[in-house]
Design a protein around this motif. Sequence first.
Motif, PDB file in Angstrom:
ATOM      1  N   ALA A 170      60.951 -10.218  10.083  1.00 33.21           N
ATOM      2  CA  ALA A 170      61.640  -9.564  11.200  1.00 33.21           C
ATOM      3  C   ALA A 170      62.214  -8.220  10.766  1.00 33.21           C
ATOM      4  N   ILE A 171      62.774  -8.157   9.572  1.00 37.84           N
ATOM      5  CA  ILE A 171      63.311  -6.891   9.070  1.00 37.84           C
ATOM      6  C   ILE A 171      62.211  -5.832   9.032  1.00 37.84           C
ATOM      7  N   GLN A 172      61.083  -6.185   8.457  1.00 34.89           N
ATOM      8  CA  GLN A 172      60.007  -5.202   8.278  1.00 34.89           C
ATOM      9  C   GLN A 172      59.445  -4.723   9.616  1.00 34.89           C
ATOM     10  N   LEU A 173      59.223  -5.632  10.543  1.00 29.52           N
ATOM     11  CA  LEU A 173      58.631  -5.235  11.827  1.00 29.52           C
ATOM     12  C   LEU A 173      59.628  -4.431  12.662  1.00 29.52           C
ATOM     13  N   ALA A 174      60.895  -4.825  12.642  1.00 27.75           N
ATOM     14  CA  ALA A 174      61.900  -4.057  13.374  1.00 27.75           C
ATOM     15  C   ALA A 174      62.030  -2.654  12.802  1.00 27.75           C
ATOM     16  N   ARG A 175      62.018  -2.566  11.482  1.00 26.37           N
ATOM     17  CA  ARG A 175      62.062  -1.246  10.822  1.00 26.37           C
ATOM     18  C   ARG A 175      60.883  -0.386  11.250  1.00 26.37           C
ATOM     19  N   GLU A 176      59.710  -0.984  11.356  1.00 20.84           N
ATOM     20  CA  GLU A 176      58.506  -0.220  11.691  1.00 20.84           C
ATOM     21  C   GLU A 176      58.533   0.328  13.117  1.00 20.84           C
ATOM     22  N   VAL A 177      59.223  -0.344  14.033  1.00 28.34           N
ATOM     23  CA  VAL A 177      59.291   0.178  15.400  1.00 28.34           C
ATOM     24  C   VAL A 177      60.466   1.131  15.580  1.00 28.34           C
ATOM     25  N   GLY A 178      61.234   1.356  14.505  1.00 25.02           N
ATOM     26  CA  GLY A 178      62.336   2.306  14.594  1.00 25.02           C
ATOM     27  C   GLY A 178      63.628   1.714  15.085  1.00 25.02           C
ATOM     28  N   ALA A 179      63.793   0.388  14.924  1.00 26.72           N
ATOM     29  CA  ALA A 179      65.056  -0.248  15.289  1.00 26.72           C
ATOM     30  C   ALA A 179      65.986  -0.272  14.085  1.00 26.72           C
ATOM     31  N   ARG A 180      67.269  -0.439  14.355  1.00 22.89           N
ATOM     32  CA  ARG A 180      68.275  -0.563  13.302  1.00 22.89           C
ATOM     33  C   ARG A 180      68.510  -2.049  13.052  1.00 22.89           C
ATOM     34  N   LEU A 219      63.909  -4.268   1.996  1.00 22.86           N
ATOM     35  CA  LEU A 219      62.900  -4.381   3.054  1.00 22.86           C
ATOM     36  C   LEU A 219      63.198  -3.487   4.253  1.00 22.86           C
ATOM     37  N   GLY A 220      64.425  -2.956   4.335  1.00 22.62           N
ATOM     38  CA  GLY A 220      64.734  -2.034   5.416  1.00 22.62           C
ATOM     39  C   GLY A 220      65.964  -2.345   6.233  1.00 22.62           C
ATOM     40  N   ALA A 221      66.684  -3.412   5.902  1.00 27.47           N
ATOM     41  CA  ALA A 221      67.929  -3.699   6.628  1.00 27.47           C
ATOM     42  C   ALA A 221      68.976  -2.651   6.280  1.00 27.47           C
ATOM     43  N   GLU A 222      69.726  -2.213   7.270  1.00 24.79           N
ATOM     44  CA  GLU A 222      70.728  -1.164   7.074  1.00 24.79           C
ATOM     45  C   GLU A 222      72.145  -1.704   6.977  1.00 24.79           C
ATOM     46  N   ILE A 223      72.460  -2.753   7.719  1.00 27.57           N
ATOM     47  CA  ILE A 223      73.801  -3.323   7.701  1.00 27.57           C
ATOM     48  C   ILE A 223      73.699  -4.735   7.156  1.00 27.57           C
ATOM     49  N   LEU A 224      74.405  -4.998   6.057  1.00 29.16           N
ATOM     50  CA  LEU A 224      74.292  -6.253   5.327  1.00 29.16           C
ATOM     51  C   LEU A 224      75.579  -7.052   5.480  1.00 29.16           C
ATOM     52  N   VAL A 225      75.465  -8.284   5.948  1.00 31.10           N
ATOM     53  CA  VAL A 225      76.642  -9.110   6.210  1.00 31.10           C
ATOM     54  C   VAL A 225      76.533 -10.404   5.404  1.00 31.10           C
ATOM     55  N   ASN A 226      77.477 -10.603   4.492  1.00 25.39           N
ATOM     56  CA  ASN A 226      77.567 -11.866   3.771  1.00 25.39           C
ATOM     57  C   ASN A 226      78.341 -12.845   4.644  1.00 25.39           C
ATOM     58  N   TYR A 227      77.632 -13.799   5.246  1.00 25.92           N
ATOM     59  CA  TYR A 227      78.296 -14.669   6.222  1.00 25.92           C
ATOM     60  C   TYR A 227      79.348 -15.573   5.583  1.00 25.92           C
ATOM     61  N   ARG A 228      79.334 -15.698   4.261  1.00 22.62           N
ATOM     62  CA  ARG A 228      80.355 -16.506   3.595  1.00 22.62           C
ATOM     63  C   ARG A 228      81.694 -15.766   3.508  1.00 22.62           C
ATOM     64  N   GLU A 229      81.639 -14.443   3.624  1.00 21.78           N
ATOM     65  CA  GLU A 229      82.847 -13.634   3.409  1.00 21.78           C
ATOM     66  C   GLU A 229      83.200 -12.730   4.584  1.00 21.78           C
ATOM     67  N   GLN A 230      82.258 -12.475   5.472  1.00 18.32           N
ATOM     68  CA  GLN A 230      82.469 -11.509   6.551  1.00 18.32           C
ATOM     69  C   GLN A 230      82.179 -12.139   7.905  1.00 18.32           C
ATOM     70  N   ASP A 231      82.767 -11.574   8.945  1.00 14.88           N
ATOM     71  CA  ASP A 231      82.523 -11.995  10.324  1.00 14.88           C
ATOM     72  C   ASP A 231      81.430 -11.097  10.896  1.00 14.88           C
ATOM     73  N   PHE A 232      80.291 -11.682  11.208  1.00 13.32           N
ATOM     74  CA  PHE A 232      79.177 -10.833  11.663  1.00 13.32           C
ATOM     75  C   PHE A 232      79.478 -10.155  12.990  1.00 13.32           C
TER      76      PHE A 232
END
Length: 325
Positions: A156-166, A183-196
């Motif tokens: 999902a990361i790769q295909l979303a990146r290819e269509v120009g999504a964030r 792989l192209g994710a821009e915002i990284l959320v550690n669900y153990r420590e952060q509120d998505f």
Amino acid sequence: MKAITIPQPGDADALVLADVPDPEPAPGEVRVRVAAAGVNRADVMQRMGHYPPPPGAPEYPGLEVSGTVEALGEGVHGWAVGDQVCALLSGGGYAELVCVPAGQLLPVPHGTSLEDAAALPEVVSTVWSNVFMTANLLPGQTVLVHGGSSGIGTMAIQLAREVGARVVVTAGSAAKLEACRQLGAEILVNYREQDFVEEVRAATGGAGADVILDNMGAKYLARNVEALAPGGRLVVIGLQGGAKAELNLGLLLRKRGAVIATSLRARPADEKAAIVAAVREHVWPLVEEGRVRPVVHSRHPLADAPAAHRELEESGHIGKILLTP
């Protein structure tokens, strides 16, 4: 042939390698000699007795394979004995041979090994049908992918990146988040420590995510709706966090949002064929150009299917786990 059977539902040791009859292709089907099979969460659910195969599907687990065409059923055109293929299945992939409707076959993409191609059909078909065909992710929009380091997440990361999504992802460790970033994710959320929810709002100026791809179900439902942008689409494809939750329809209405729950396995053959055709048209060129690739974490011999399941359930993997007969 040899196949993984499930004499009694249970833990990973419920998977038993056994000799079973060779399958014969029905009209419209081809028989594939399996080179590799992908391991998916649905296989674990089937092993535990919670996700039986749809009527007419093989009783053995396995929703995607790669291999070589060995025989053609009556009325099959466009494929020949000896073709190297990968395939989307309703079941039966944990075996030396499997029969599959011809409409669910894909050629092995140029530049991808025969084994690695087994990591593609289920995840690509799931992502393309849900994120693009159903949720209509567009260039410039924001997509939140839960479980970004999973097989589906990495695709999902790769295909979303290819269509120009964030791309925003959740994952449970720094190593997994780093793999998502590469792989192209821009915002990284550690669900153990952060509120998505907070992280998505901060990254979008308070707007929220236009599309959310969710594998958790009940546990994340309320927060997913909070994280949606106006007009946002939440697509639920898994129930790892349960099946029942309270939905705030008032909030969903105010956001003019949509909650969509889908599965791929039990869809009619003609729907699967349409998805596979769309994948071949839109995704296969990206794979052959090297812009999108299968992410393979490990490989196990077919006889070691219990070890593959234990590895999947421990959730330390990044990408796909494969079985090789």
